[in-house]
Design a protein around this motif. Sequence first.
Motif, PDB file in Angstrom:
ATOM      1  N   VAL A  71       0.850  -1.191   0.000  1.00 41.79           N
ATOM      2  CA  VAL A  71       0.000   0.000   0.000  1.00 41.79           C
ATOM      3  C   VAL A  71       0.887   1.242   0.000  1.00 41.79           C
ATOM      4  O   VAL A  71       1.871   1.308   0.734  1.00 41.79           O
ATOM      5  CB  VAL A  71      -0.919   0.044   1.248  1.00 41.79           C
ATOM      6  N   TYR A  72       0.531   2.204  -0.839  1.00 37.19           N
ATOM      7  CA  TYR A  72       1.254   3.476  -0.832  1.00 37.19           C
ATOM      8  C   TYR A  72       0.265   4.611  -1.054  1.00 37.19           C
ATOM      9  O   TYR A  72      -0.888   4.402  -1.421  1.00 37.19           O
ATOM     10  CB  TYR A  72       2.335   3.496  -1.925  1.00 37.19           C
ATOM     11  N   THR A  73       0.724   5.823  -0.785  1.00 33.64           N
ATOM     12  CA  THR A  73      -0.105   7.007  -1.012  1.00 33.64           C
ATOM     13  C   THR A  73       0.761   8.101  -1.611  1.00 33.64           C
ATOM     14  O   THR A  73       1.999   8.084  -1.463  1.00 33.64           O
ATOM     15  CB  THR A  73      -0.749   7.505   0.297  1.00 33.64           C
ATOM     16  N   GLY A  76       0.391  14.656   0.079  1.00 29.05           N
ATOM     17  CA  GLY A  76      -0.221  15.945  -0.192  1.00 29.05           C
ATOM     18  C   GLY A  76       0.502  17.058   0.546  1.00 29.05           C
ATOM     19  O   GLY A  76       1.556  16.836   1.161  1.00 29.05           O
ATOM     20  N   PRO A  77      -0.042  18.254   0.522  1.00 24.41           N
ATOM     21  CA  PRO A  77       0.618  19.396   1.179  1.00 24.41           C
ATOM     22  C   PRO A  77       0.766  19.229   2.691  1.00 24.41           C
ATOM     23  O   PRO A  77       1.626  19.858   3.304  1.00 24.41           O
ATOM     24  CB  PRO A  77      -0.300  20.576   0.842  1.00 24.41           C
ATOM     25  N   GLU A  78      -0.080  18.357   3.295  1.00 20.26           N
ATOM     26  CA  GLU A  78       0.013  18.151   4.742  1.00 20.26           C
ATOM     27  C   GLU A  78       1.309  17.450   5.146  1.00 20.26           C
ATOM     28  O   GLU A  78       1.676  17.430   6.320  1.00 20.26           O
ATOM     29  CB  GLU A  78      -1.194  17.345   5.241  1.00 20.26           C
ATOM     30  N   PHE A  79       2.041  16.873   4.164  1.00 23.41           N
ATOM     31  CA  PHE A  79       3.318  16.214   4.454  1.00 23.41           C
ATOM     32  C   PHE A  79       4.489  17.198   4.406  1.00 23.41           C
ATOM     33  O   PHE A  79       5.617  16.817   4.704  1.00 23.41           O
ATOM     34  CB  PHE A  79       3.561  15.081   3.456  1.00 23.41           C
ATOM     35  N   GLY A  80       4.239  18.444   4.038  1.00 19.81           N
ATOM     36  CA  GLY A  80       5.308  19.432   3.895  1.00 19.81           C
ATOM     37  C   GLY A  80       5.723  19.596   2.446  1.00 19.81           C
ATOM     38  O   GLY A  80       5.561  18.690   1.622  1.00 19.81           O
ATOM     39  N   CYS A  86       5.525  13.172  -3.508  1.00 18.31           N
ATOM     40  CA  CYS A  86       6.293  11.924  -3.374  1.00 18.31           C
ATOM     41  C   CYS A  86       5.373  10.771  -2.994  1.00 18.31           C
ATOM     42  O   CYS A  86       4.268  10.960  -2.513  1.00 18.31           O
ATOM     43  CB  CYS A  86       7.377  12.087  -2.310  1.00 18.31           C
ATOM     44  N   TYR A  87       5.853   9.553  -3.214  1.00 14.62           N
ATOM     45  CA  TYR A  87       5.119   8.358  -2.803  1.00 14.62           C
ATOM     46  C   TYR A  87       5.566   7.934  -1.405  1.00 14.62           C
ATOM     47  O   TYR A  87       6.760   7.929  -1.105  1.00 14.62           O
ATOM     48  CB  TYR A  87       5.339   7.208  -3.785  1.00 14.62           C
ATOM     49  N   ALA A  88       4.614   7.575  -0.571  1.00 10.16           N
ATOM     50  CA  ALA A  88       4.914   7.093   0.781  1.00 10.16           C
ATOM     51  C   ALA A  88       4.392   5.679   0.937  1.00 10.16           C
ATOM     52  O   ALA A  88       3.219   5.405   0.628  1.00 10.16           O
ATOM     53  CB  ALA A  88       4.287   8.009   1.828  1.00 10.16           C
ATOM     54  N   LEU A  89       5.244   4.776   1.382  1.00  9.96           N
ATOM     55  CA  LEU A  89       4.859   3.387   1.589  1.00  9.96           C
ATOM     56  C   LEU A  89       4.199   3.238   2.962  1.00  9.96           C
ATOM     57  O   LEU A  89       4.744   3.677   3.969  1.00  9.96           O
ATOM     58  CB  LEU A  89       6.085   2.480   1.500  1.00  9.96           C
TER      59      LEU A  89
END
Length: 210
Positions: A71-73, A76-80, A86-89
């Motif tokens: 699963v990845y996402t 968005g802007p809430e990550f900085g 970028c993709y986050a696992l």
Amino acid sequence: MIFEIKMDFTRKARFVAGGHVTDPLSLITYASVVSRDSVRIALLIASLNSLDILGADAQNAYLNAPVREKVYTTCGPEFGKSMEGCYALIVCVIYGLKLSGAAWHAHLAATMEELHFISCLADPDVWLRPAQKHNSTNYYEYVLIYTNDFLFISTDPKKILDSIGMHFKIKPKSIKTPEVYLGANLERFTLPDNPSKQRWSMSSTNYVKM
């Protein structure tokens, strides 16, 4: 965001994954929960054997279990700004995934087995372990589980709670003699002919009022 009224009538809101838009999985996604009949029987056992009962909830239960799928996402802007786009696992189970319930259930079951509890054949969410009272009487202590809601039944339920707490964070305010479980009212009482003997009742008083 999902808004929910839980079985104890508390309200909760969660950010969840959009698992409803993913393709059906070939893996088992079902996760069982303890039945009301098992709770009634456990209350009877507690009364007959003079056992104490303690309730507690695990905090953010699903986040304790590792994901069993890839699963990845997209951040968005809430990550900085440096992470946006970028993709986050995803490494921990989050609400909304089709395997979330099953992954948490499997992780919890492995923990219970590590603590030497055995899953009941009649109800897999009733866990039991041989124990001994101070007077050397042999008995079984029990843990009943509805997702992340626990009922500990033993001469020393706090000891079981502490061992569970070494694996999962327990909500401090949830640790108490249970008054509601599975939406039903639990009440401890005694009868006039034997005031030293503790009994338990289970009713739908609050449920009917709602």
